[in-house]
Motif scaffolding. Structure first.
Motif, PDB file in Angstrom:
ATOM      1  N   ARG A  40       0.846  -1.189   0.000  1.00 23.36           N
ATOM      2  CA  ARG A  40       0.000   0.000   0.000  1.00 23.36           C
ATOM      3  C   ARG A  40       0.886   1.245   0.000  1.00 23.36           C
ATOM      4  N   TYR A  41       0.332   2.339  -0.481  1.00 20.35           N
ATOM      5  CA  TYR A  41       1.119   3.575  -0.500  1.00 20.35           C
ATOM      6  C   TYR A  41       1.535   3.970   0.918  1.00 20.35           C
ATOM      7  N   GLN A  42       0.683   3.704   1.893  1.00 21.31           N
ATOM      8  CA  GLN A  42       1.049   4.024   3.271  1.00 21.31           C
ATOM      9  C   GLN A  42       2.216   3.158   3.750  1.00 21.31           C
ATOM     10  N   ASP A  43       2.311   1.921   3.259  1.00 22.61           N
ATOM     11  CA  ASP A  43       3.464   1.079   3.583  1.00 22.61           C
ATOM     12  C   ASP A  43       4.760   1.755   3.155  1.00 22.61           C
ATOM     13  N   ALA A  44       4.736   2.335   1.963  1.00 18.30           N
ATOM     14  CA  ALA A  44       5.939   3.005   1.454  1.00 18.30           C
ATOM     15  C   ALA A  44       6.357   4.132   2.389  1.00 18.30           C
ATOM     16  N   ARG A  45       5.380   4.853   2.895  1.00 20.61           N
ATOM     17  CA  ARG A  45       5.673   5.946   3.836  1.00 20.61           C
ATOM     18  C   ARG A  45       6.195   5.395   5.167  1.00 20.61           C
ATOM     19  N   ASP A  46       5.556   4.345   5.670  1.00 18.45           N
ATOM     20  CA  ASP A  46       5.949   3.782   6.962  1.00 18.45           C
ATOM     21  C   ASP A  46       7.337   3.143   6.912  1.00 18.45           C
ATOM     22  N   LEU A  47       7.670   2.540   5.785  1.00 22.87           N
ATOM     23  CA  LEU A  47       8.967   1.877   5.653  1.00 22.87           C
ATOM     24  C   LEU A  47      10.131   2.864   5.657  1.00 22.87           C
ATOM     25  N   LYS A  48       9.853   4.107   5.318  1.00 20.69           N
ATOM     26  CA  LYS A  48      10.918   5.117   5.275  1.00 20.69           C
ATOM     27  C   LYS A  48      11.657   5.191   6.604  1.00 20.69           C
ATOM     28  N   ALA A  49      10.945   5.019   7.715  1.00 20.83           N
ATOM     29  CA  ALA A  49      11.570   5.095   9.040  1.00 20.83           C
ATOM     30  C   ALA A  49      12.244   3.788   9.437  1.00 20.83           C
ATOM     31  N   ILE A  50      11.969   2.719   8.715  1.00 19.42           N
ATOM     32  CA  ILE A  50      12.471   1.391   9.064  1.00 19.42           C
ATOM     33  C   ILE A  50      13.710   1.013   8.253  1.00 19.42           C
ATOM     34  N   VAL A  51      13.726   1.397   6.987  1.00 20.39           N
ATOM     35  CA  VAL A  51      14.797   0.972   6.088  1.00 20.39           C
ATOM     36  C   VAL A  51      16.015   1.873   6.271  1.00 20.39           C
ATOM     37  N   HIS A  52      17.063   1.315   6.842  1.00 18.99           N
ATOM     38  CA  HIS A  52      18.305   2.069   7.067  1.00 18.99           C
ATOM     39  C   HIS A  52      19.393   1.636   6.091  1.00 18.99           C
ATOM     40  N   THR A  53      19.090   0.627   5.277  1.00 13.49           N
ATOM     41  CA  THR A  53      20.007   0.214   4.208  1.00 13.49           C
ATOM     42  C   THR A  53      19.557   0.936   2.944  1.00 13.49           C
ATOM     43  N   GLU A  54      19.583   0.279   1.787  1.00 13.04           N
ATOM     44  CA  GLU A  54      19.081   0.894   0.567  1.00 13.04           C
ATOM     45  C   GLU A  54      17.575   0.670   0.453  1.00 13.04           C
ATOM     46  N   TYR A  55      16.885   1.730   0.122  1.00 13.46           N
ATOM     47  CA  TYR A  55      15.428   1.667  -0.046  1.00 13.46           C
ATOM     48  C   TYR A  55      15.130   1.886  -1.520  1.00 13.46           C
ATOM     49  N   ASN A  56      14.540   0.866  -2.153  1.00 13.46           N
ATOM     50  CA  ASN A  56      14.271   0.900  -3.586  1.00 13.46           C
ATOM     51  C   ASN A  56      12.769   0.792  -3.816  1.00 13.46           C
ATOM     52  N   ILE A  57      12.180   1.793  -4.466  1.00 12.13           N
ATOM     53  CA  ILE A  57      10.758   1.750  -4.814  1.00 12.13           C
ATOM     54  C   ILE A  57      10.633   1.593  -6.329  1.00 12.13           C
ATOM     55  N   GLU A  58       9.932   0.531  -6.741  1.00  5.71           N
ATOM     56  CA  GLU A  58       9.726   0.255  -8.157  1.00  5.71           C
ATOM     57  C   GLU A  58       8.301   0.628  -8.566  1.00  5.71           C
ATOM     58  N   GLY A  59       8.145   0.958  -9.844  1.00  2.27           N
ATOM     59  CA  GLY A  59       6.797   1.166 -10.330  1.00  2.27           C
ATOM     60  C   GLY A  59       6.746   1.958 -11.619  1.00  2.27           C
ATOM     61  N   ASN A  60       5.546   2.025 -12.172  1.00  2.00           N
ATOM     62  CA  ASN A  60       5.288   2.797 -13.381  1.00  2.00           C
ATOM     63  C   ASN A  60       5.153   4.272 -12.984  1.00  2.00           C
ATOM     64  N   PRO A  61       5.945   5.155 -13.593  1.00  2.00           N
ATOM     65  CA  PRO A  61       5.959   6.556 -13.153  1.00  2.00           C
ATOM     66  C   PRO A  61       4.731   7.358 -13.572  1.00  2.00           C
ATOM     67  N   GLN A  62       3.568   6.931 -13.091  1.00  2.00           N
ATOM     68  CA  GLN A  62       2.360   7.725 -13.239  1.00  2.00           C
ATOM     69  C   GLN A  62       2.350   8.772 -12.118  1.00  2.00           C
ATOM     70  N   HIS A  63       1.399   9.695 -12.185  1.00  2.00           N
ATOM     71  CA  HIS A  63       1.443  10.861 -11.287  1.00  2.00           C
ATOM     72  C   HIS A  63       1.456  10.465  -9.817  1.00  2.00           C
ATOM     73  N   ASN A  64       0.578   9.555  -9.411  1.00  2.07           N
ATOM     74  CA  ASN A  64       0.526   9.172  -7.998  1.00  2.07           C
ATOM     75  C   ASN A  64       1.827   8.536  -7.532  1.00  2.07           C
ATOM     76  N   PHE A  65       2.410   7.717  -8.410  1.00  2.76           N
ATOM     77  CA  PHE A  65       3.669   7.062  -8.077  1.00  2.76           C
ATOM     78  C   PHE A  65       4.795   8.087  -7.948  1.00  2.76           C
ATOM     79  N   ILE A  66       4.857   9.013  -8.877  1.00  5.56           N
ATOM     80  CA  ILE A  66       5.892  10.057  -8.819  1.00  5.56           C
ATOM     81  C   ILE A  66       5.761  10.847  -7.521  1.00  5.56           C
ATOM     82  N   ASP A  67       4.540  11.215  -7.176  1.00  8.88           N
ATOM     83  CA  ASP A  67       4.325  11.971  -5.938  1.00  8.88           C
ATOM     84  C   ASP A  67       4.766  11.164  -4.719  1.00  8.88           C
TER      85      ASP A  67
END
Length: 237
Positions: free
Chosen positions: A52-79
């Motif tokens: 979920r998009y909220q997972d991506a936000r929550d993981l920001k505080a957890i991932v202290h190594t490399e954080y890689n987000i994949e996806g199709n660069p549509q507007h919501n994804f870019i934001d």
């Protein structure tokens, strides 16, 4: 060594199947890093069927190594990416409703669009990678976009290797040599597994990172199932 980034989409799939928070995605991400992995990968899709998009936000505080987000660069994804500011964004040309990634970018046809998106991410100090097939022309097109890296789409290699055909590595070697010539970093992912990862790594010059999810989580179930069954048996004595 080549870095291992673990894709945790399947953990989110399992959680979402039952509701609630079991398994705990954030704890899994923390544990995977504690076990020695070099990074965490997620691939949120528009329907949020796993990550979920909220997972991506929550993981920001957890991932202290490399954080890689994949996806199709549509507007919501870019934001989302600009909000989370991961270490790396990997651009994947997913069709809406696609079960899984099934093709790399046509970096010639979509070159101007990719270039525009990549510049926006790089202005925000986010490393960029483009998902591409093992095709030298597509690697050259990727270079023209200004991307930092490519990610080789390895499904065809894994399929051929599973059939016993080690010649399936050849296009990937050629694509990697072209990327080295153009000073593009090389990542790889899709259907890499314990069975084929050593052979792939040994044949791809300057392989920086692999992103592995489905196979790794499936292998973790197989390799850990006996232990958990026996733990239950002990509790039930």
């Amino acid at each position: 060594m080549t870095k291992l980034s673990v894709n945790i989409n399947k953990i989110a799939t399992l959680r979402n199947a039952r509701g609630g928070n079991v398994p705990d995605l954030l704890k899994v991400a923390a544990d995977i890093q504690k076990f020695g992995a070099h990074g965490i990968t997620i691939h949120p899709r528009p329907d949020e069927r796993h990550i979920r998009y909220q997972d991506a936000r929550d993981l920001k505080a957890i991932v202290h190594t490399e954080y890689n987000i994949e996806g199709n660069p549509q507007h919501n994804f870019i934001d989302l990416v600009l909000e989370c500011k991961p270490t790396q964004v990997t651009l994947v040309p997913d069709a809406i409703g696609a079960l899984t990634s099934n093709a790399g970018w046509d970096t010639l046809k979509h070159q101007s669009y990719l270039k525009e998106v990549i510049q926006e991410f790089q202005r925000n100090n986010i490393r960029t990678s483009i998902f591409v097939d093992a095709n030298e022309a597509m690697v050259e097109g990727a270079k023209a976009t200004g991307t930092d890296r490519i990610e080789l789409y390895t499904e065809s290699f894994a399929h051929q290797y599973g059939l016993g055909n080690k010649e399936g590595i050849k296009p990937f070697i050629q694509a990697a040599l072209k990327a080295n010539e153009l000073d593009l970093g090389i990542n790889a992912g899709h259907d890499l597994s314990l069975d084929n990862i050593r052979f792939f790594k040994e044949n791809i010059p300057n392989l920086l990172e692999v992103s592995i999810g489905h196979a790794l989580i499936s292998e973790a179930i197989y390799l850990g199932l006996e232990n958990v069954v026996n733990m239950y048996l002990q509790k039930l004595k």
